[in-house]
Design an enzyme around this catalytic site. Sequence first.
Site, PDB file in Angstrom:
ATOM      1  N   GLU A 115     -28.241  13.553  44.357  1.00  0.00           N
ATOM      2  CA  GLU A 115     -29.263  12.720  45.021  1.00  0.00           C
ATOM      3  C   GLU A 115     -29.024  12.751  46.520  1.00  0.00           C
ATOM      4  O   GLU A 115     -27.907  12.986  46.963  1.00  0.00           O
ATOM      5  CB  GLU A 115     -29.105  11.243  44.607  1.00  0.00           C
ATOM      6  CG  GLU A 115     -29.305  10.957  43.171  1.00  0.00           C
ATOM      7  CD  GLU A 115     -28.754   9.574  42.817  1.00  0.00           C
ATOM      8  OE1 GLU A 115     -28.571   8.711  43.705  1.00  0.00           O
ATOM      9  OE2 GLU A 115     -28.490   9.377  41.628  1.00  0.00           O
ATOM     10  N   LYS A 117     -28.252  11.160  50.065  1.00  0.00           N
ATOM     11  CA  LYS A 117     -27.514   9.974  50.490  1.00  0.00           C
ATOM     12  C   LYS A 117     -28.285   9.340  51.640  1.00  0.00           C
ATOM     13  O   LYS A 117     -28.257   9.821  52.770  1.00  0.00           O
ATOM     14  CB  LYS A 117     -26.101  10.369  50.924  1.00  0.00           C
ATOM     15  CG  LYS A 117     -25.207   9.191  51.236  1.00  0.00           C
ATOM     16  CD  LYS A 117     -23.770   9.678  51.378  1.00  0.00           C
ATOM     17  CE  LYS A 117     -22.770   8.578  51.667  1.00  0.00           C
ATOM     18  NZ  LYS A 117     -23.164   7.497  52.517  1.00  0.00           N
ATOM     19  N   ASP A 119     -29.430   6.937  54.561  1.00  0.00           N
ATOM     20  CA  ASP A 119     -28.637   6.264  55.585  1.00  0.00           C
ATOM     21  C   ASP A 119     -29.232   4.899  55.928  1.00  0.00           C
ATOM     22  O   ASP A 119     -30.056   4.759  56.818  1.00  0.00           O
ATOM     23  CB  ASP A 119     -28.571   7.155  56.834  1.00  0.00           C
ATOM     24  CG  ASP A 119     -27.351   6.827  57.675  1.00  0.00           C
ATOM     25  OD1 ASP A 119     -26.538   5.988  57.228  1.00  0.00           O
ATOM     26  OD2 ASP A 119     -27.222   7.407  58.764  1.00  0.00           O
ATOM     27  N   TYR A 228     -34.725   2.066  48.279  1.00  0.00           N
ATOM     28  CA  TYR A 228     -34.608   3.198  47.356  1.00  0.00           C
ATOM     29  C   TYR A 228     -33.468   2.906  46.382  1.00  0.00           C
ATOM     30  O   TYR A 228     -32.303   2.917  46.787  1.00  0.00           O
ATOM     31  CB  TYR A 228     -34.274   4.472  48.125  1.00  0.00           C
ATOM     32  CG  TYR A 228     -35.419   5.022  48.942  1.00  0.00           C
ATOM     33  CD1 TYR A 228     -36.293   5.955  48.403  1.00  0.00           C
ATOM     34  CD2 TYR A 228     -35.618   4.609  50.261  1.00  0.00           C
ATOM     35  CE1 TYR A 228     -37.334   6.479  49.153  1.00  0.00           C
ATOM     36  CE2 TYR A 228     -36.659   5.128  51.018  1.00  0.00           C
ATOM     37  CZ  TYR A 228     -37.512   6.060  50.457  1.00  0.00           C
ATOM     38  OH  TYR A 228     -38.538   6.569  51.209  1.00  0.00           O
ATOM     39  N   LYS A 318     -20.738  14.876  52.665  1.00  0.00           N
ATOM     40  CA  LYS A 318     -21.259  14.403  53.961  1.00  0.00           C
ATOM     41  C   LYS A 318     -21.657  15.561  54.867  1.00  0.00           C
ATOM     42  O   LYS A 318     -20.907  16.523  55.001  1.00  0.00           O
ATOM     43  CB  LYS A 318     -20.172  13.581  54.674  1.00  0.00           C
ATOM     44  CG  LYS A 318     -19.817  12.300  53.953  1.00  0.00           C
ATOM     45  CD  LYS A 318     -20.681  11.157  54.426  1.00  0.00           C
ATOM     46  CE  LYS A 318     -19.990  10.448  55.562  1.00  0.00           C
ATOM     47  NZ  LYS A 318     -20.373   9.046  55.653  1.00  0.00           N
ATOM     48  N   CYS A 410     -42.687   6.747  93.760  1.00  0.00           N
ATOM     49  CA  CYS A 410     -42.899   7.752  92.718  1.00  0.00           C
ATOM     50  C   CYS A 410     -42.386   9.117  93.189  1.00  0.00           C
ATOM     51  O   CYS A 410     -42.756   9.585  94.265  1.00  0.00           O
ATOM     52  CB  CYS A 410     -44.381   7.833  92.382  1.00  0.00           C
ATOM     53  SG  CYS A 410     -44.789   9.197  91.290  1.00  0.00           S
ATOM     54  N   CYS A 413     -45.622  11.507  93.779  1.00  0.00           N
ATOM     55  CA  CYS A 413     -46.640  11.293  94.815  1.00  0.00           C
ATOM     56  C   CYS A 413     -46.188  10.350  95.928  1.00  0.00           C
ATOM     57  O   CYS A 413     -46.898  10.164  96.911  1.00  0.00           O
ATOM     58  CB  CYS A 413     -47.909  10.737  94.178  1.00  0.00           C
ATOM     59  SG  CYS A 413     -47.722   9.022  93.663  1.00  0.00           S
ATOM     60  N   CYS A 428     -45.690   4.072  88.182  1.00  0.00           N
ATOM     61  CA  CYS A 428     -46.294   4.443  89.448  1.00  0.00           C
ATOM     62  C   CYS A 428     -47.708   3.859  89.445  1.00  0.00           C
ATOM     63  O   CYS A 428     -48.462   4.036  88.504  1.00  0.00           O
ATOM     64  CB  CYS A 428     -46.350   5.966  89.551  1.00  0.00           C
ATOM     65  SG  CYS A 428     -47.440   6.519  90.864  1.00  0.00           S
ATOM     66  N   CYS A 433     -51.997   9.828  91.427  1.00  0.00           N
ATOM     67  CA  CYS A 433     -50.751  10.574  91.259  1.00  0.00           C
ATOM     68  C   CYS A 433     -51.037  11.767  90.335  1.00  0.00           C
ATOM     69  O   CYS A 433     -51.594  11.584  89.258  1.00  0.00           O
ATOM     70  CB  CYS A 433     -49.686   9.661  90.645  1.00  0.00           C
ATOM     71  SG  CYS A 433     -48.165  10.512  90.215  1.00  0.00           S
TER      72      CYS A 433
HETATM   73  S1  IVH Z   1     -24.078   5.531  44.727  1.00  0.00           S
HETATM   74  C1  IVH Z   1     -20.380   3.547  42.968  1.00  0.00           C
HETATM   75  N1  IVH Z   1     -26.203   6.824  45.629  1.00  0.00           N
HETATM   76  O1  IVH Z   1     -23.597   5.447  50.348  1.00  0.00           O
HETATM   77  C2  IVH Z   1     -21.539   4.289  43.521  1.00  0.00           C
HETATM   78  N2  IVH Z   1     -24.919   5.557  47.166  1.00  0.00           N
HETATM   79  O2  IVH Z   1     -20.702   5.998  50.765  1.00  0.00           O
HETATM   80  C3  IVH Z   1     -22.097   3.639  44.684  1.00  0.00           C
HETATM   81  N3  IVH Z   1     -25.786   5.558  49.445  1.00  0.00           N
HETATM   82  O3  IVH Z   1     -22.365   2.240  49.613  1.00  0.00           O
HETATM   83  C4  IVH Z   1     -23.075   4.322  45.499  1.00  0.00           C
HETATM   84  N4  IVH Z   1     -27.541   6.807  49.059  1.00  0.00           N
HETATM   85  O4  IVH Z   1     -24.776   2.440  50.484  1.00  0.00           O
HETATM   86  C5  IVH Z   1     -25.161   6.033  45.943  1.00  0.00           C
HETATM   87  N5  IVH Z   1     -28.121   7.969  46.289  1.00  0.00           N
HETATM   88  C6  IVH Z   1     -27.076   7.171  46.587  1.00  0.00           C
HETATM   89  C7  IVH Z   1     -26.872   6.683  47.897  1.00  0.00           C
HETATM   90  C8  IVH Z   1     -25.762   5.891  48.142  1.00  0.00           C
HETATM   91  C9  IVH Z   1     -26.876   6.121  49.964  1.00  0.00           C
HETATM   92  C10 IVH Z   1     -24.807   4.746  50.201  1.00  0.00           C
HETATM   93  C11 IVH Z   1     -24.443   3.441  49.548  1.00  0.00           C
HETATM   94  C12 IVH Z   1     -22.970   3.467  49.340  1.00  0.00           C
HETATM   95  C13 IVH Z   1     -22.534   4.525  50.297  1.00  0.00           C
HETATM   96  C14 IVH Z   1     -21.280   5.189  49.777  1.00  0.00           C
END
Ligand code: IVH
Length: 670
Positions: A115, A117, A119, A228, A318, A410, A413, A428, A433
């Site tokens: 999946e 990750k 942010d 999500y 990561k 400016c 001009c 400005c 200008c």
């Molecule tokens: S699973 C025990 N799935 O990443 C499993 N985490 O570094 C817990 N995060 O604290 C997390 N997308 O805030 C999971 N598809 C995803 C995620 C995800 C973002 C974040 C989450 C977690 C952190 C872990």
Amino acid sequence: MPKKSDAAREVETLRAAIRHHEHQYYVLDSPEISDAEYDVLMRGLQRLEELHPELQAPDSPTMRVGGKAREGFIKAAHISPMLSLDNALNPVELQEFDRRTRELLGAEELEYVAELKMDGLSMSARYENCTFVQAVTRGDGRVGEDVTENARTIRSLPLGLKTKDVADGVHAFEVRGEAVMNRAAFEKLNLSRDEQGLSRFANPRNAAAGSLRVLEPSVTALRRLDFYPYSLMVEGRPAFPTHWASLDWLQAHGFKVNRNRKLCRTVEELLAFCAVWEAQREHLPYEIDGVVVKVNRIAQQERLGYTAKAPRWAIAFKYAARQAETQVENIEVQVGRTGALTPVAKLVPVEVSGVMVARATLHNEDEIARLGLQIGDIVIVERSGDVIPKVVRVKEQGSYRRPFHMPKACPVCGGKVVREEGESASRCLNASCPARLKESILHFASRGVMNIDGLGDAIVDQLVDRNFVTNIAALYELDMLRLMLLDRMGEKSAVKLLRNIEKSRALPLPRVIYGLGIRFVGERTSMFLAERFGSMEKIMQAAEAELQEADEVGPKIAQSIVLFFKEVRNRELVERLKLAGLQFEYAIQKREAGPLQGLTFVLTGSLSALTREEAKARIESAGGKVIGSVSRKTHYVVAGDDAGSKLDKARTLGVPVIDEQKLLAMIGNP
Ligand code: IVH
């Protein structure tokens, strides 16, 4: 059983409709109705709930508007700890994870779910009787903060499910996932913070965290967060035998599960997935910082178990940060089309994920102050999305550093630069200008202003670049000789253009005022100013207090007008427009007060007694207005035979529909 009241039935119908449209809009990104139509449904429901408080329900869509502010957050414990994940920082570490996992499981078949990750910040949402009851932030993993009221405002978080159980009578469950702010909402939030003179959020994650943890839920409501989910639990344990099944269930029940996920059988497949999304990363509407890999079978997850702080059955791959370190050589100032001055850092060129970066935007003076940045400092720059690189922070102060000051004049001009109170941008003020000129000519020539057909982008660019036009007044001094020198300009179109410029001299004063491009002075304000003062001369001489006597002109607009006419160049410009023969006087007319004064009409279908044109003329001579499309603000829709979508729209929006006879009766002289 007592019969349900009409109100109860209507409330249910409205709630179902609103839930449907929220799901279409916020979860599926495919709205079926306009925002205005959605507002009408929502307002209808609010009104009914106000009239019938007994029908109020915790999962009603009206509960998203954001309740009262609190003093602080209450702490809440998690049923099972919200753990974090171990990281794999490169392919070798992911291969190592795969090898370890296979070793621990023996020869069993193994499937992973990959999946994205997201942010943002992790949050848990608890449901009872399939109704949302509580949201808690991750906090330290054992105890977080209760953010229930704020989470309620997240449109992609369902407040109630259609089904009444997860499986076999289970109706209490917990959804864990990531609260994020998408890039568009983040940009919009920062722009509005600029306008209000507030500091910017450094990135979408900080903005999401800041928005979920504000004390006023109504603020969260305005910030447009998304949720999500990535796990579904019942009594602290996964709900289904596989993780994939949980995600499917969540998706089927209205949650916004990220669709960019994949079942993988080998580490090669996992690595391919990671690579694909790293390449696509910048094109996603939200930010990701990697890929999460999880063992799919829950039985296997349980056998693998946990270390002190993370599960052994999952890992976060990561992505490398798209950042680099460099030095700020200088801070230069760019003038945009609206006259806003933007400071830009000139950098010692550095490579950031394959691209050479030599400049980074600094937005405005406040941003420079927030960063504590001076020329000569060593900084961290970052590339994200398609946007220009930005300076994230100062890493180290330069040994020879000097502060940056916004210029008073400016750089293009030499015109006066002003930073108005409560604004973060310096501007400005000189309408001539060159940096502002192209945009101001296009505005001046546009349909609703001086209506000079034939003066498009390509022509304006050439006119300005060749110095043929140095302000809008110079348009009236153009001749065949110069027009014929332009690329893509034939004799015929040059003659036409000159004729259109000529014709524009006759347009009334409000258009001329609007055409000047004074900040905050739009079409309506221009009309009110002309009506109140009767001549350009008087408007130019009016003090702030006098200007505010015109309709809809408050202190902000009045100040902007005075500031505009204070600038010598602008006064000269207006003088030249006067010499060019534009309309500077306005015969103050009393608008005809008729029986339809102030009412707007939309005509649809074929009328029988009148033609369209006749109906329009009759409405207008009775003081009314005829417009092309139906909105909430329309007062009446006049429907003839075979009326189509406009009639449907009127019904959806609750706009009264009348026929021709009724219209004639309203006018009073059939
Ligand atoms: S699973 C025990 N799935 O990443 C499993 N985490 O570094 C817990 N995060 O604290 C997390 N997308 O805030 C999971 N598809 C995803 C995620 C995800 C973002 C974040 C989450 C977690 C952190 C872990």
